[in-house]
Design an enzyme around this catalytic site. Sequence first.
Site, short mmCIF file in Angstrom:
data_model
loop_
_atom_site.label_atom_id
_atom_site.label_comp_id
_atom_site.label_asym_id
_atom_site.label_seq_id
_atom_site.Cartn_x
_atom_site.Cartn_y
_atom_site.Cartn_z
N GLU A 54 58.06 1.28 28.01
CA GLU A 54 57.71 2.67 28.27
C GLU A 54 56.27 2.85 28.76
O GLU A 54 55.38 2.11 28.38
CB GLU A 54 57.90 3.48 26.99
CG GLU A 54 57.81 4.98 27.17
CD GLU A 54 58.49 5.71 26.03
OE1 GLU A 54 59.68 6.06 26.19
OE2 GLU A 54 57.86 5.91 24.98
N LYS A 56 53.48 5.54 28.41
CA LYS A 56 53.16 6.71 27.60
C LYS A 56 51.66 6.74 27.34
O LYS A 56 51.11 5.80 26.77
CB LYS A 56 53.94 6.64 26.28
CG LYS A 56 53.65 7.77 25.31
CD LYS A 56 54.69 7.85 24.21
CE LYS A 56 54.73 6.65 23.31
NZ LYS A 56 55.63 6.84 22.16
N LYS A 116 61.91 10.09 30.84
CA LYS A 116 61.80 10.45 29.42
C LYS A 116 61.23 11.86 29.35
O LYS A 116 60.07 12.09 29.67
CB LYS A 116 60.88 9.44 28.72
CG LYS A 116 60.78 9.64 27.21
CD LYS A 116 61.89 8.91 26.49
CE LYS A 116 61.69 8.94 24.97
NZ LYS A 116 60.66 8.00 24.53
N GLU A 165 70.13 10.56 22.89
CA GLU A 165 69.35 10.16 21.72
C GLU A 165 69.74 10.98 20.50
O GLU A 165 69.82 12.21 20.55
CB GLU A 165 67.86 10.37 22.02
CG GLU A 165 66.93 10.11 20.86
CD GLU A 165 65.49 10.35 21.24
OE1 GLU A 165 64.98 9.64 22.12
OE2 GLU A 165 64.86 11.27 20.65
N ASN A 186 66.99 7.14 17.56
CA ASN A 186 65.53 7.22 17.44
C ASN A 186 65.17 7.04 15.97
O ASN A 186 65.57 7.83 15.12
CB ASN A 186 65.03 8.57 17.95
CG ASN A 186 63.52 8.58 18.15
OD1 ASN A 186 62.79 7.85 17.49
ND2 ASN A 186 63.05 9.41 19.06
N GLU A 216 65.41 3.02 19.35
CA GLU A 216 64.17 3.56 19.90
C GLU A 216 63.14 3.83 18.80
O GLU A 216 63.49 4.29 17.73
CB GLU A 216 64.44 4.89 20.62
CG GLU A 216 65.58 4.86 21.62
CD GLU A 216 65.95 6.26 22.08
OE1 GLU A 216 65.11 7.17 21.99
OE2 GLU A 216 67.09 6.46 22.52
N SER A 217 61.89 3.55 19.12
CA SER A 217 60.73 3.87 18.27
C SER A 217 60.55 2.90 17.10
O SER A 217 61.52 2.49 16.45
CB SER A 217 60.80 5.29 17.70
OG SER A 217 60.77 6.23 18.73
#
Length: 262
Positions: A54, A56, A116, A165, A186, A216-217
């Site tokens: 990603e 970010k 995103k 998600e 997530n 994710e995350s």
Amino acid sequence: MNILDKIVADKRKEVDLKKGLIPTTQLEKSVLFNRTGSSLSTALRNSQSGIIAEHKRRSPSKQTINQNTNVGMVAKGYENAGVSGMSVLTDIKYFGGSIEDLLLARACVTMPLLRKEFMIDEYQVLEAKAHGADVILLIAAVLSQKEIKSLSELAKSLGMDVLLEVHNEAELQKSIMPSLDMLGVNNRNLKTFEVSLETSKKLATQIPDDFVKVSESGISSVAAINELKQYGYQGFLIGENFMKTENPGQSALDFINALQNV
């Protein structure tokens, strides 16, 4: 009002403003609008690592992560590292991104690009296509079942993949439909920002095998990925772990090499 509610409220204002500035007819005339995209879900199914890296710059939970990046250079670095695809944050107010970041990344790489964003309107799907996205993200926490269906079906009609998600079982159950390609769990609670990989493990068995499972995350180690693979996950979204370094592409390469050497 929690942070997610604030983001969505601001997003509605932003989209309404954009609609008045750039009509959909103009988006549909973009040179990228008729481009044949690359499938992220196919790339993940065929990948050894399954890494979605990603871009970010900052986030509500961590504030500044990396404000000194050139998105094009980061994209090239990620592609050279062998990631399956790249996620590009396009939210301005809370994440420091922009739709132009997506365009710049598209100009530099051929790998699948995920927009995103907090998608709440069909306008944003057309905007994503016009700026080179191959995939859109839909967040079940901010959309009704009807909205998920209409936005995902529009994306599919434009030749894009859809990553949906979820954060809990209720969101997952309302979201499962044929117009999705990937179901992402997530691990970060968007209301408290607490992170736990147990969320991915708990929901894994409830995701049908028709969909590529994405976690994710909060993924920052090779051990975490190897553990999640045992639960059927084929995609792993990693942003902060790479972006907080001076050279995100090199960090991704080192991570993938370590993953393949285990």
